[in-house]
Every structure is written in structure tokens, then in C-alpha cells.
Design an enzyme around this catalytic site. Structure first.
Site, short mmCIF file in Angstrom:
data_model
loop_
_atom_site.label_atom_id
_atom_site.label_comp_id
_atom_site.label_asym_id
_atom_site.label_seq_id
_atom_site.Cartn_x
_atom_site.Cartn_y
_atom_site.Cartn_z
N ASN A 137 9.12 3.35 4.17
CA ASN A 137 9.84 4.70 3.51
C ASN A 137 10.89 3.77 3.11
O ASN A 137 10.10 3.48 1.68
CB ASN A 137 10.49 5.60 4.54
CG ASN A 137 11.12 6.67 4.26
OD1 ASN A 137 11.11 7.34 3.21
ND2 ASN A 137 10.63 7.81 5.08
N HIS A 148 8.34 2.23 -0.03
CA HIS A 148 7.07 1.36 1.37
C HIS A 148 7.28 -0.28 1.00
O HIS A 148 6.27 -1.14 0.37
CB HIS A 148 6.28 2.02 1.00
CG HIS A 148 5.94 3.27 1.51
ND1 HIS A 148 6.70 3.42 2.38
CD2 HIS A 148 4.73 3.95 1.86
CE1 HIS A 148 6.57 4.83 3.64
NE2 HIS A 148 5.78 5.31 2.48
N HIS A 151 0.51 3.45 8.09
CA HIS A 151 0.36 4.71 6.94
C HIS A 151 -0.61 5.83 7.18
O HIS A 151 -0.72 6.36 6.47
CB HIS A 151 1.03 4.85 6.27
CG HIS A 151 1.32 5.81 4.76
ND1 HIS A 151 0.97 6.81 4.79
CD2 HIS A 151 2.94 5.66 4.37
CE1 HIS A 151 1.40 7.56 4.12
NE2 HIS A 151 2.80 7.39 3.46
N GLY A 152 -1.30 5.76 8.78
CA GLY A 152 -2.26 6.93 8.86
C GLY A 152 -2.54 8.80 8.43
O GLY A 152 -1.07 9.12 8.69
N TYR A 153 -3.57 8.97 7.62
CA TYR A 153 -3.72 10.44 7.71
C TYR A 153 -4.44 11.11 8.50
O TYR A 153 -5.07 10.31 8.52
CB TYR A 153 -3.88 10.83 6.69
CG TYR A 153 -2.20 10.39 4.94
CD1 TYR A 153 -2.18 12.03 5.35
CD2 TYR A 153 -2.98 9.47 4.32
CE1 TYR A 153 -1.17 11.60 3.86
CE2 TYR A 153 -1.59 9.60 3.37
CZ TYR A 153 -0.80 9.91 3.40
OH TYR A 153 0.33 10.10 2.18
N GLU A 197 4.55 8.95 10.68
CA GLU A 197 4.66 7.60 10.45
C GLU A 197 6.00 6.77 11.65
O GLU A 197 7.12 7.85 10.98
CB GLU A 197 4.63 7.28 9.75
CG GLU A 197 4.22 7.48 7.99
CD GLU A 197 4.57 7.67 7.50
OE1 GLU A 197 4.81 6.35 6.21
OE2 GLU A 197 4.15 8.97 6.64
#
Length: 326
Positions: A74, A101, A171-173, A292
Site C-alpha cells: 500500500n 507497494h 495482490h490477487g484480483y 489484500e
């Protein structure tokens, strides 16, 4: 499991892809950034995550998709913080004003080393030198990525030789319906408070109650169109692993998030603009949602936030799992 070389980056670095399998699930993990490039569940036709078939895209337009981010996940406001009486200026890779990040050469851009490998799990490691992106301390990071039946799990550890901010996140979508817009997904988050942000997405002073606002997901409801890229202050104050969120698609497929972290960054993926993806898909706005788990953003500048400084002799630990069921 299988390991294969899938790309050579423009700078000559070699990227390998590791295929993990459990009863009911298959994952493709890259040594670049610890990226989960693809995730499949038996009986579900479409991938569960957004990914790019072009490995080089993870250096640019597909940056952060499915990656491990850090050394501080972040944002850090102004790209600066004070620690032990010294001021530090970190890489201002977000809007040329803030650190995002871990900077422009964060963990997502590193080639991780395979330390251990089994059919359903891989342990990766990487070291960041003192001064990297402006951060103090030599930081050694380990990440175990594992499949447990229908669950994708991450266990992060880190050690340092000097006090340093440390917060690692996956940081998956996710998209549980195989394409289109995730705003119809139903979401529950176990948080009574969230962090309001300014126009640069840096937390404002204080926490705000979710009650009576568009940020109240304490009862499951559709994501909707309010627009989200905010940290939710989780109610799991014990520091133990607890269920903190659930995402449910129209298909009935559900994803349960369990973690020991104090924060959950919920981002609705509104930035996607006709991005090429897996299985020939094209990702438009809101194609996937990121959930996240992390320390709170800008924590190095906020003594009222949970401490996010790792010190010599300590071991950073963070676990998160994403469990799927129909």
C-alpha cells in the site's frame, strides 16, 4: 508439480512457472514477484483470478496482478517517514509524490528463489539490500504458497538487520463468475471501521465508522457502484487467524478470506481498460476485485495505527488464505 522456464525479461532475467496441484485446485505461480498467474478449481470453467498470459506484461500494464507486494504494501504518504530519529525518503512511484507497494522496484518486480517445492506448495525467498528504494535494513523475505484442497494459502515471514517498515500482501484480483463486472458479487467484511482517504488515497486523520455509509459490509450485500480503494480496519484484534471476508458470485461460488492481519484493502478494480487476460478474455473496468490483507497504509507515519516496524531479532509473520466452495 512441474517447473518450466516461460520467459526471459528484457534485462535478461529468467522467469520460471511452477504448477501446483491439490485435490480440486491447480495454480500457476511465477518466480517473478511470486505471482499467481492462474488459479483453477475443478468443476469451474473459468479461472478464479485475473492474469496475463504475457509474462512481460507484469512489468507494466499487468503490474501487481496476483503478485506479492512490499516491502511495505500500500501507500506511504509523501514517500517519507521518520524512524529512530532519522528521516527517510523512499521511492515516489505513485503520482510522483508517494510510495506504493515498496517503490518502483518492489517485491513484485524481483525474481524469487525456489527454496522448497512439493506437489501442492512452493517456498520462495528474496532479499532486499539496505537502502533499497530508500528503506533501511537488509530484509530477507520467505513466502510459502500452498494449495490445501480448494484453498490458496500464503504464509509470509521476514527478518531484518535494522528497523524498517514491513508489510507484505498478496495482490490477487478475483472474479468468481468468469468474466464481466464484479460489482454484482456479494461481499461481507468483518470491520466496524475503515480509513477515509484524501484525493491521493492517503489516509486522513482518524478512523471512521462504516455504519450508515457505503462502506458497511457487515451484512452481505452487492459491491455496487460506490467506488472502493480503502483499508478496512478488521475486527480480528487477537492477531490470530480469523475469517474476515466472504465474496460470493452469482453462480453461488464463494471465496472465504482468513487472516491474522489487522487490515484489508478492498479495491474494486475500476482501472482496467480493455486489458488482455486469460482464456482470451478482455478485462474492462471492475473485471476483478482485490482483497489484500495487510498492515494499515501509511502506518510508518501514524503512531495511532498498528505498529508496522520490523526490528532486528523479530520475525515478521503474516498468513492469509482464500478458500473456495460452491
Amino acid at each position: 508439480m512441474t517447473v518450466s522456464t516461460v520467459a526471459t525479461l528484457p534485462d535478461g532475467r529468467v522467469v520460471q512457472r511452477i504448477t501446483l496441484q491439490s485435490q480440486g485446485m491447480t495454480a500457476q505461480v511465477l518466480t517473478l514477484g511470486g505471482i499467481v498467474q492462474d488459479l483453477r478449481m475443478d468443476g469451474v470453467a473459468a479461472p478464479l483470478v485475473l492474469g496475463s498470459p504475457d509474462v512481460a506484461a507484469y512489468l507494466g500494464r499487468a503490474r501487481y496482478w496476483g503478485a506479492i507486494v512490499g516491502r511495505f504494501a500500500n501507500r506511504i504518504g509523501g514517500g517519507r517517514f521518520a524512524l529512530n530519529g532519522r528521516d527517510y525518503q523512499t521511492d515516489q512511484n505513485f503520482l510522483d509524490r508517494h510510495t506504493l507497494h515498496g517503490g518502483s522496484d518492489g517485491l513484485d518486480q524481483q525474481i524469487w528463489t525456489v527454496e522448497d517445492l512439493a506437489a501442492d506448495r512452493v517456498t520462495l525467498s528474496v532479499s532486499l539490500p539496505d537502502g533499497h528504494m530508500g528503506f533501511p535494513g537488509n530484509l530477507h523475505v520467505m513466502a510459502e504458497i500452498a494449495l490445501h484442497a480448494s484453498t490458496l494459502a500464503f504464509d509470509f515471514t521476514a527478518e531484518t538487520d535494522a528497523p524498517t517498515p514491513c508489510s507484505l500482501a498478496h495482490h490477487g484480483y478475483f472474479n468468481l463468475d468468469g468474466g464481466g463486472d464484479v460489482r454484482h458479487h456479494e461481499l461481507w467484511i468483518d470491520a466496524d471501521r475503515y480509513l477515509p482517504v484524501d484525493q491521493d488515497l492517503i489516509p486522513l486523520p482518524g478512523m471512521a465508522p462504516v455504519a450508515g455509509t457505503a462502506f458497511d459490509f457487515r451484512q452481505p450485500r452487492q459491491i455496487g457502484a460506490s467506488g472502493y480503494d480503502h483499508n478496512f480496519c478488521l475486527n480480528n484484534g487477537s492477531g490470530q487467524r480469523e475469517t474476515v471476508a466472504r465474496l460470493t458470485g452469482r453462480s453461488g461460488l464463494r471465496m472465504t478470506v482468513t487472516t491474522d492481519a489487522p487490515g484489508l484493502q478492498f479495491y474494486d478494480g475500476r482501472h482496467f481498460k480493455a486489458e488482455p487476460g486469460l482464456d482470451g478474455q478482455t478485462y474492462g473496468a471492475h473485471a476483478g476485485v482485490a482483497l489484500e490483507t495487510q498492515s494499515w497504509p501509511d502506518a510508518p507515519n501514524r503512531p495511532d495505527f498498528p505498529d508496522a516496524i520490523l526490528r532486528p531479532g523479530e520475525k515478521y509473520r503474516h498468513s492469509v488464505s482464500y478458500g473456495f466452495n460452491q
